[in-house]
Enzyme design. Structure first.
Site, PDB file in Angstrom:
ATOM      1  N   GLU A 344     -38.919 -10.264  11.939  1.00  0.00           N
ATOM      2  CA  GLU A 344     -37.732 -11.122  11.994  1.00  0.00           C
ATOM      3  C   GLU A 344     -38.184 -12.554  12.273  1.00  0.00           C
ATOM      4  O   GLU A 344     -37.977 -13.100  13.347  1.00  0.00           O
ATOM      5  CB  GLU A 344     -36.763 -10.633  13.079  1.00  0.00           C
ATOM      6  N   HIS A 369     -34.765  -5.519  10.389  1.00  0.00           N
ATOM      7  CA  HIS A 369     -34.798  -6.821   9.719  1.00  0.00           C
ATOM      8  C   HIS A 369     -35.840  -6.850   8.598  1.00  0.00           C
ATOM      9  O   HIS A 369     -35.501  -7.045   7.449  1.00  0.00           O
ATOM     10  CB  HIS A 369     -35.039  -7.971  10.706  1.00  0.00           C
TER      11      HIS A 369
END
Length: 498
Positions: A344, A369
């Site tokens: 992320e 993510h």
């Protein structure tokens, strides 16, 4: 005559060459589309009718945006257009569409500021109005430190000269939404600072045991209303407390989840259920992670049917990388399902995006993510080889300053290569978004190909159940239920209703 024959011969050749070229071109595009997420699905006649309506609305929106790029909402901050998208016909169809499961969401970021404001009207809530504002339920005045003084929230409202203004200022503590996000959040630093303060403010108020149980029950209800049938929630498992100050250990918090889930399932038997992912902070030392893993094993032993797995949370750029905890994580890799936040970040070649390497080597079932994954072609191959789900949170990524124009989101690469994407919403309450519809809409209209259609939406919903932590029998039952809901929607659909 000879010249005329030569002319027609050349003309015919040109036409044949042009047809050959156009056929090759069409085949390339067709073959490429089949490689995209959902591109190989076949639609029934009824799905085809629904798709025709959906794509008419989609093309109308996107054609206007192409001709007037200055008005293309999804190239700006989410806060500037989140209310406008409710008017979209595409949004309204997606809102009504069965969407499967949400597999990446954090407990205290699910319900928005209006719900939290209602909590502040409950009895026996005390407030410390000095910075930082504290909120805690208690039978008597809390003995916790307060720079000013603790008072009942009801008294604080009674003393103010303008309750409406008081509540408006209080509400700001329960949201990170602002009118001028480009000024307030010029970089990821400001976005995450305010985001973390949000959790500090709401955590103490929500950790009152009865409130906690009701909050999660109401969160599940909110998901169900957004046509979600199963949820996996991440929690740091805060210590719950009673009015008399009694504080419980984290096992009790986990069991509070079980209690809320069972009550909800009894009231709404069409709901598949929910599971817990224990997700303590990553900004700790190795000994703390060992303790966290032991707790995860204990929770799994106590409530296996409601426990999904383990994660480490917090801003990756500022937290400890997974490689620091490899020895501890390896010891429980065969006993716990891992769903690590990994990649992320906008950085490339950093310890943060290298979390993807360790998450994959540690056998993670899904990656949270995975924003940096397209920069690592070998890791993308490992994701495909090991069938690792990718929990993508599009709105979260724009709100927390990873990307602004959603056409540049790496999810487009995942879509193009039919990677195992699962759309989720992260902390929708913190930015006043829908439980999942907003993420579906912006992914469909801002990230996916203009040609992507109902097949992609269906595949996303199917993926969310396929990559869940449900056992095989429960997963098959969930897929059957989803298909029934999907077919019911198709039968009832009328384009004129939108």
């Amino acid at each position: 005559m000879m010249r005329l024959q030569i002319f027609f011969s050349i003309f015919t050749s040109v036409i044949c060459l042009d047809e050959t070229y156009q056929n090759k071109r069409a085949k390339l595009l067709s073959d490429e589309f089949k490689l995209t997420l959902g591109g190989s699905l076949n639609l029934t006649d009824k799905e085809g009718e629904v798709n025709k309506c959906l794509m008419q609305y989609k093309n109308k929106e996107l054609n206007y945006a192409f001709d007037h790029p200055e008005y293309y909402n999804l190239s700006h901050h989410f806060f500037t257009y989140k209310k406008k998208i409710r008017e979209s016909k595409v949004y309204q169809i997606i809102k009504d569409l069965p969407k499967g499961a949400v597999l990446h969401v954090h407990d205290m970021g699910i319900l928005g500021p209006d719900y939290l404001m209602n909590v502040t009207y409950m009895d026996k809530l005390y407030v410390c109005l000095s910075y930082p504002v504290q909120l805690r339920f208690a039978e008597k005045t809390p003995k916790l430190s307060c720079a000013s003084s603790w008072q009942l929230m009801s008294e604080a409202r009674r003393k103010t000269t303008n309750v409406t203004k008081f509540d408006l200022e209080l509400r700001k503590l329960f949201t990170i939404v602002v009118d001028n996000p480009d000024v307030v959040y010029p970089s990821i630093t400001q976005s995450w600072d305010v985001f973390m303060k949000y959790f500090l403010t709401v955590s103490q108020m929500l950790s009152h045991r009865p409130v906690w149980e009701q909050y999660f029950y109401d969160a599940l209800k909110k998901f169900r209303e957004d046509n979600i049938m199963y949820v996996e929630v991440r929690s740091i498992l805060p210590n719950l407390y009673e009015l008399d100050g009694t504080t419980y250990g984290q096992i009790v918090t986990a069991k509070a989840y079980r209690k809320a889930i069972n009550r909800f399932m009894k009231d709404y038997p069409d709901f598949i259920g929910a599971k817990l992912i224990y997700a303590p902070p990553r900004k700790v030392d190795t000994e703390a992670v060992k303790i966290d893993l032991d707790l995860a094993l204990e929770i799994k032993h106590n409530m296996p049917e409601h426990f999904a797995g383990f994660d480490l949370v917090g801003q990756e750029d500022k937290g400890k990388p997974l490689k620091d905890f490899v020895p501890q994580l390896e010891t429980t890799a065969k006993e716990l399902n891992y769903f690590f936040h990994a990649g992320e970040t906008d950085w490339y070649g950093s310890l943060t995006d290298e979390n993807l390497v360790d998450a994959i080597l540690l056998g993670a079932k899904r990656l949270g993510h995975a924003y940096a994954l397209p920069k690592h072609p070998l890791l993308m191959k490992e994701v495909i080889k090991n069938n690792i789900g990718l929990e993508v949170n599009v709105v979260s990524n724009t709100v927390l300053s990873l990307v602004r124009d959603l056409r540049n989101h790496p999810l487009s690469v995942f879509f193009a290569n039919d990677l195992p994407v699962v759309l989720s919403s992260d902390d929708p309450g913190a930015w006043e978004a829908d439980p999942i519809t907003d993420d579906f809409y912006v992914a469909f209209m801002g990230v996916a190909s203009k040609q992507s259609d109902l097949r992609m939406l269906k595949k996303l919903a199917l993926n969310s159940l396929e990559y869940s932590a449900l056992d095989n029998q429960s997963k098959n039952e969930a897929l059957k239920r989803f298909n029934r809901k999907w077919d019911e929607f198709m039968k009832k659909f009328k384009c004129s209703s939108y």
